[in-house]
Design a protein around this motif. Structure first.
Motif, short mmCIF file in Angstrom:
data_model
loop_
_atom_site.label_atom_id
_atom_site.label_comp_id
_atom_site.label_asym_id
_atom_site.label_seq_id
_atom_site.Cartn_x
_atom_site.Cartn_y
_atom_site.Cartn_z
N ALA A 78 11.17 -17.21 16.62
CA ALA A 78 11.59 -18.49 16.04
C ALA A 78 11.60 -18.42 14.52
CB ALA A 78 10.66 -19.60 16.51
N THR B 192 18.78 -26.21 9.32
CA THR B 192 17.89 -25.53 10.27
C THR B 192 16.49 -25.47 9.67
OG1 THR B 192 19.69 -24.15 11.10
CG2 THR B 192 17.45 -23.42 11.57
N ASP C 19 6.56 -28.80 21.36
CA ASP C 19 7.91 -29.20 21.74
C ASP C 19 8.01 -30.72 21.87
OD1 ASP C 19 10.67 -28.58 23.03
OD2 ASP C 19 9.67 -29.80 24.54
N ARG D 122 19.07 -28.73 13.36
CA ARG D 122 18.35 -27.93 14.37
C ARG D 122 16.90 -27.71 13.94
NH1 ARG D 122 18.76 -21.75 16.03
NH2 ARG D 122 19.32 -21.55 13.84
N ASP E 190 15.32 -26.67 19.38
CA ASP E 190 15.73 -25.36 19.91
C ASP E 190 14.49 -24.52 20.16
OD1 ASP E 190 16.94 -23.00 20.59
OD2 ASP E 190 17.90 -22.65 18.64
N SER E 191 14.08 -24.37 21.42
CA SER E 191 12.87 -23.60 21.76
C SER E 191 13.19 -22.11 21.79
CB SER E 191 12.33 -24.05 23.13
OG SER E 191 11.96 -25.40 23.10
N LYS E 192 12.42 -21.35 21.00
CA LYS E 192 12.55 -19.89 20.97
C LYS E 192 11.17 -19.26 21.07
CE LYS E 192 16.86 -19.55 18.33
NZ LYS E 192 17.61 -18.96 19.45
N VAL F 55 13.76 -25.51 15.14
CA VAL F 55 13.39 -24.39 15.99
C VAL F 55 11.88 -24.45 16.24
CG1 VAL F 55 13.41 -21.88 16.27
CG2 VAL F 55 15.27 -23.03 15.03
N VAL G 222 18.37 -31.62 17.01
CA VAL G 222 18.33 -30.83 18.24
C VAL G 222 17.13 -29.89 18.19
CG1 VAL G 222 19.56 -29.17 19.68
CG2 VAL G 222 20.83 -30.93 18.42
N SER H 200 18.61 -18.15 8.50
CA SER H 200 19.59 -19.24 8.48
C SER H 200 19.97 -19.60 7.05
CB SER H 200 19.01 -20.48 9.18
OG SER H 200 18.72 -20.21 10.53
N ARG I 221 10.31 -33.31 19.51
CA ARG I 221 11.32 -34.24 20.03
C ARG I 221 11.04 -35.68 19.59
NH1 ARG I 221 14.44 -31.32 23.49
NH2 ARG I 221 13.50 -29.34 24.16
#
Length: 336
Positions: free
Chosen positions: A85, A98, A54, A42, A75-77, A44, A73, A92, A58
């Motif tokens: 974020a 993460t 973002d 993940r 994960d937008s926060k 973030v 993956v 974590s 990706r």
């Protein structure tokens, strides 16, 4: 008993030694290829989906997934200036599953902008690797008489107390840089803080302010259209998106606020094992150096960094923190 000679003339003892070495290489190779990822990794991001950070996350994630052997993956926060974020990553497990892809603010300067934060980036995160530099540009309206930085400094000095400059918020790099320029020229410029770059650019185009500092991706369309003129960029090297615009350093201004530069980087929770940190850095460097990774980063107005290490980034992180703190204090920015 006779022995058939080896075609290359090797003795039986040499052949046995080679065989033994080959047998040893197998386990070592398998160990070198070992990966910490046992499930999807993940990343973030402290911004909404679809933004530059973002998109870069990706693109890099697709490449890093090949190295990790697991999907990456995103994960937008978004929200709270990146604190949401950052806090999620800081809390974590430090197993490498993460990580945070954030900016200088979410990883460093928030410490000096807020009296109370849910985590301390300098102690609760593990710096892994920078993926790009995030310089900003000084721009003026096209009808401004200043054609370069030297003329700009003379112009603001000649109009002492009459000019206003915009930035994308209190404590932003744009504010710190323009504050420095104003002080050097004794120009007494007024700071106008905006909630983001879009309204700042609109006021620049509309003539409500005369000067602004912001990101390449938001300013370049108006520079290309001849509505704004870029005079200089922060940081140690020119920006690929504006190759003809000199750095402040090249123009002879080496003040901290003008030579320092923000960045986009990856960090993990504190106490992340050194070997896992190394794997993250190698995967990120490889992803940045890929054709698509480099192209995306340049298109977003950043400067790719594909040779960073956890040790190098940690050293830089420790050095730059106090510099940002002093700049914010000198600009009169009080923690909220």
């Amino acid at each position: 008993m006779t022995h058939e000679a080896h075609p290359l003339g090797w003795s039986r003892r040499q052949l046995l030694a080679v065989a033994a070495s080959a047998a040893a290489i197998g386990p070592l190779h398998a160990q070198a290829q070992a990966r910490f990822a046992t499930r999807p990794v993940r990343v973030v991001v402290p911004f909404a989906a679809g933004g530059a950070t973002d998109v870069i996350a990706r693109v890099l994630g697709e490449r890093m997934a090949q190295r990790f052997g697991q999907p990456v993956v995103v994960d937008s926060k978004p929200g709270a200036a990146g604190l949401i974020a950052g806090d999620a990553v800081a809390k974590s497990p430090p197993d490498g599953m993460t990580a945070l892809l954030g900016t200088t603010s979410s990883m460093l300067t928030n410490k000096y902008l807020y009296k109370k934060t849910p985590y301390d980036p300098l102690t609760d995160l593990t710096p892994l690797v920078r993926v790009c530099l995030a310089p900003i540009a000084l721009v003026v309206a096209a009808d401004t008489p200043a054609q370069n930085l030297q003329e700009f400094m003379a112009w603001i000095q000649a109009h002492k107390g009459k000019l206003s400059y915009g930035s994308y918020g209190i404590g932003s790099h744009g504010q710190l840089a323009c504050t420095t320029l104003s002080e050097v020229a004794s120009a007494g410029m007024t700071h106008v803080a905006y909630k983001g770059e879009a309204p700042m650019v609109q006021d620049l185009l509309g003539g409500q302010i005369q000067i602004g500092m912001g990101s390449m991706v938001n300013l370049k369309p108006h520079i290309d259209a001849g509505k704004l003129r870029a005079l200089a960029v922060t940081g140690p090297r020119r920006v690929p998106l504006l190759p003809d615009v000199p750095t402040f350093i090249e123009a002879g201004y080496k003040h901290d606020a003008l030579s320092i530069v923000g960045w986009l980087a990856i960090a993990g929770p504190k106490n992340m094992p050194a070997e896992v940190a190394r794997q993250w850095a190698e995967a990120a460097n490889e992803a940045v150096a890929s054709r698509e990774g480099t192209a995306r980063i340049i298109a977003a107005g950043f400067v790719p960094v594909d040779d960073d290490t956890p040790q190098g980034f940690a050293k830089l992180w420790a050095q730059e923190g106090p510099i940002w703190g002093r700049l914010l204090q000198a600009a009169g920015v009080q923690p909220s």
